[in-house]
Design a protein around this motif. Sequence first.
Motif, PDB file in Angstrom:
ATOM      1  N   PRO A   1     -48.666 -69.986 -77.076  1.00 28.61           N
ATOM      2  CA  PRO A   1     -48.623 -68.430 -76.794  1.00 28.61           C
ATOM      3  C   PRO A   1     -47.153 -68.667 -75.879  1.00 28.61           C
ATOM      4  O   PRO A   1     -46.661 -67.266 -75.607  1.00 28.61           O
ATOM      5  CB  PRO A   1     -49.675 -67.966 -76.009  1.00 28.61           C
ATOM      6  N   ASP A   2     -46.934 -69.510 -75.140  1.00 29.24           N
ATOM      7  CA  ASP A   2     -45.704 -69.712 -74.395  1.00 29.24           C
ATOM      8  C   ASP A   2     -45.295 -70.874 -73.997  1.00 29.24           C
ATOM      9  O   ASP A   2     -45.781 -71.978 -74.653  1.00 29.24           O
ATOM     10  CB  ASP A   2     -46.198 -68.909 -72.928  1.00 29.24           C
ATOM     11  N   VAL A   3     -44.184 -70.831 -73.169  1.00 25.84           N
ATOM     12  CA  VAL A   3     -43.233 -72.198 -73.158  1.00 25.84           C
ATOM     13  C   VAL A   3     -44.259 -73.158 -72.311  1.00 25.84           C
ATOM     14  O   VAL A   3     -44.258 -74.425 -72.956  1.00 25.84           O
ATOM     15  CB  VAL A   3     -42.112 -72.016 -72.238  1.00 25.84           C
ATOM     16  N   GLU A   4     -45.060 -72.899 -71.385  1.00 24.98           N
ATOM     17  CA  GLU A   4     -45.990 -73.779 -70.735  1.00 24.98           C
ATOM     18  C   GLU A   4     -46.943 -74.670 -71.709  1.00 24.98           C
ATOM     19  O   GLU A   4     -46.938 -75.837 -71.897  1.00 24.98           O
ATOM     20  CB  GLU A   4     -46.549 -73.484 -69.464  1.00 24.98           C
ATOM     21  N   ALA A   5     -47.552 -73.795 -72.382  1.00 25.58           N
ATOM     22  CA  ALA A   5     -48.570 -74.246 -73.429  1.00 25.58           C
ATOM     23  C   ALA A   5     -48.026 -75.245 -74.599  1.00 25.58           C
ATOM     24  O   ALA A   5     -48.353 -75.985 -75.040  1.00 25.58           O
ATOM     25  CB  ALA A   5     -49.134 -72.904 -73.957  1.00 25.58           C
ATOM     26  N   THR A   6     -46.708 -74.600 -74.868  1.00 24.45           N
ATOM     27  CA  THR A   6     -45.953 -75.432 -75.946  1.00 24.45           C
ATOM     28  C   THR A   6     -45.562 -76.805 -75.520  1.00 24.45           C
ATOM     29  O   THR A   6     -45.943 -77.849 -76.104  1.00 24.45           O
ATOM     30  CB  THR A   6     -44.706 -74.786 -76.310  1.00 24.45           C
ATOM     31  N   LEU A   7     -45.119 -76.869 -74.067  1.00 28.51           N
ATOM     32  CA  LEU A   7     -45.161 -78.166 -73.797  1.00 28.51           C
ATOM     33  C   LEU A   7     -46.025 -78.906 -73.013  1.00 28.51           C
ATOM     34  O   LEU A   7     -46.130 -80.179 -73.632  1.00 28.51           O
ATOM     35  CB  LEU A   7     -44.393 -78.005 -72.097  1.00 28.51           C
ATOM     36  N   GLU A   8     -47.250 -78.561 -72.891  1.00 26.18           N
ATOM     37  CA  GLU A   8     -48.504 -79.209 -72.736  1.00 26.18           C
ATOM     38  C   GLU A   8     -48.926 -79.817 -74.280  1.00 26.18           C
ATOM     39  O   GLU A   8     -49.357 -80.965 -74.346  1.00 26.18           O
ATOM     40  CB  GLU A   8     -49.659 -78.236 -72.312  1.00 26.18           C
ATOM     41  N   ARG A   9     -48.898 -78.980 -75.338  1.00 26.46           N
ATOM     42  CA  ARG A   9     -49.072 -79.433 -76.604  1.00 26.46           C
ATOM     43  C   ARG A   9     -48.273 -80.631 -77.127  1.00 26.46           C
ATOM     44  O   ARG A   9     -48.550 -81.646 -77.617  1.00 26.46           O
ATOM     45  CB  ARG A   9     -49.239 -78.232 -77.712  1.00 26.46           C
ATOM     46  N   ILE A  10     -46.696 -80.482 -76.565  1.00 31.94           N
ATOM     47  CA  ILE A  10     -45.887 -81.472 -76.897  1.00 31.94           C
ATOM     48  C   ILE A  10     -46.262 -82.872 -76.442  1.00 31.94           C
ATOM     49  O   ILE A  10     -46.394 -84.011 -77.205  1.00 31.94           O
ATOM     50  CB  ILE A  10     -44.701 -81.212 -76.699  1.00 31.94           C
ATOM     51  N   VAL A  11     -46.687 -82.785 -75.159  1.00 32.36           N
ATOM     52  CA  VAL A  11     -47.075 -84.351 -74.450  1.00 32.36           C
ATOM     53  C   VAL A  11     -48.316 -84.741 -75.118  1.00 32.36           C
ATOM     54  O   VAL A  11     -48.528 -86.060 -75.117  1.00 32.36           O
ATOM     55  CB  VAL A  11     -46.846 -84.089 -72.965  1.00 32.36           C
ATOM     56  N   GLU A  12     -49.191 -83.966 -75.451  1.00 25.37           N
ATOM     57  CA  GLU A  12     -50.520 -84.297 -75.735  1.00 25.37           C
ATOM     58  C   GLU A  12     -50.357 -84.854 -77.377  1.00 25.37           C
ATOM     59  O   GLU A  12     -51.053 -85.914 -77.578  1.00 25.37           O
ATOM     60  CB  GLU A  12     -51.412 -83.221 -76.203  1.00 25.37           C
ATOM     61  N   TYR A  13     -49.527 -84.435 -78.057  1.00 25.53           N
ATOM     62  CA  TYR A  13     -49.320 -84.856 -79.524  1.00 25.53           C
ATOM     63  C   TYR A  13     -48.519 -86.033 -79.473  1.00 25.53           C
ATOM     64  O   TYR A  13     -48.825 -86.891 -80.287  1.00 25.53           O
ATOM     65  CB  TYR A  13     -48.785 -83.683 -80.429  1.00 25.53           C
TER      66      TYR A  13
ATOM     67  N   ALA B   1     -39.945 -75.988 -81.747  1.00 27.04           N
ATOM     68  CA  ALA B   1     -40.867 -75.030 -81.386  1.00 27.04           C
ATOM     69  C   ALA B   1     -40.502 -74.591 -79.839  1.00 27.04           C
ATOM     70  O   ALA B   1     -40.843 -73.333 -79.492  1.00 27.04           O
ATOM     71  CB  ALA B   1     -42.300 -75.853 -81.426  1.00 27.04           C
ATOM     72  N   LEU B   2     -40.169 -75.648 -79.103  1.00 23.80           N
ATOM     73  CA  LEU B   2     -39.786 -75.344 -77.768  1.00 23.80           C
ATOM     74  C   LEU B   2     -38.668 -74.342 -77.665  1.00 23.80           C
ATOM     75  O   LEU B   2     -38.825 -73.453 -76.838  1.00 23.80           O
ATOM     76  CB  LEU B   2     -39.287 -76.507 -77.027  1.00 23.80           C
ATOM     77  N   ALA B   3     -37.696 -74.354 -78.296  1.00 25.10           N
ATOM     78  CA  ALA B   3     -36.438 -73.629 -78.389  1.00 25.10           C
ATOM     79  C   ALA B   3     -36.986 -72.061 -78.836  1.00 25.10           C
ATOM     80  O   ALA B   3     -36.531 -71.178 -78.010  1.00 25.10           O
ATOM     81  CB  ALA B   3     -35.375 -74.058 -79.322  1.00 25.10           C
TER      82      ALA B   3
END
Length: 227
Positions: free
Chosen positions: A20-32, A157-159
């Motif tokens: 839904p937002d930048v922070e959640a995207t970042l969290e998922r990036i490092v998780e993956y 995704a982040l952009a």
Amino acid sequence: MADPDASDFAEMALALHDEPDVEATLERIVEYAQHATACDDAGVMLLHGQGKIETAMVTDPRVGKADQFQVELREGPCVRSIESHSSFIVDDLSSDSRWPEWGPRAAELGLHSLLSVRLYTTGGTVGSLNLYANEPKAFDEDDLDVAEIFGRHASIALATAREESGLRQAISARHVVGLAQGILMERYGLDAERAFSLLRRYSRHNNIKLRVVAERIISTGRLPEEP
């Protein structure tokens, strides 16, 4: 886990775009990133205006500390990846001659090898994805290939998330200014153009952002008094 295939990357990309937002995207990036490679910890550094680099997300505080050393020293593969548009594998942080000051500091934190890839889109550099391991020589060329492919998906995704966040903020600001205009129009008998001009003039004369002025008017029902 085994090296991800095309379907794995497709699923990751879809999941990243659903955040839904930048922070959640970042969290998922490092998780993956942890699942896709042999890393023990991961982090993302972002590039902002005027060359400012900041750590946006980490899986462990020591990664944030290692990133901080890089920014302070202006030395290290994560910063260098952003500046040189390159990827780096570091087999042993304690002894790599490319990073004589930063490397030993990172090794003292228990980080002994690293893989760093640039995050970018056609619009330019977004930042870097940085994968750390507790043991030396944890990464090879296969890991680099995986990280670079994943990095491309993560970059887009982040952009996209950052752009959508900016649009939401802009829409919200316009809504707040519109409400303040309506209050001034009713209170002082102004038309829409003169009400907006009054808002803008107060903002400029007092060096206060237009949205902040509008929020004060909404909360008080009138234009703040001149200092």
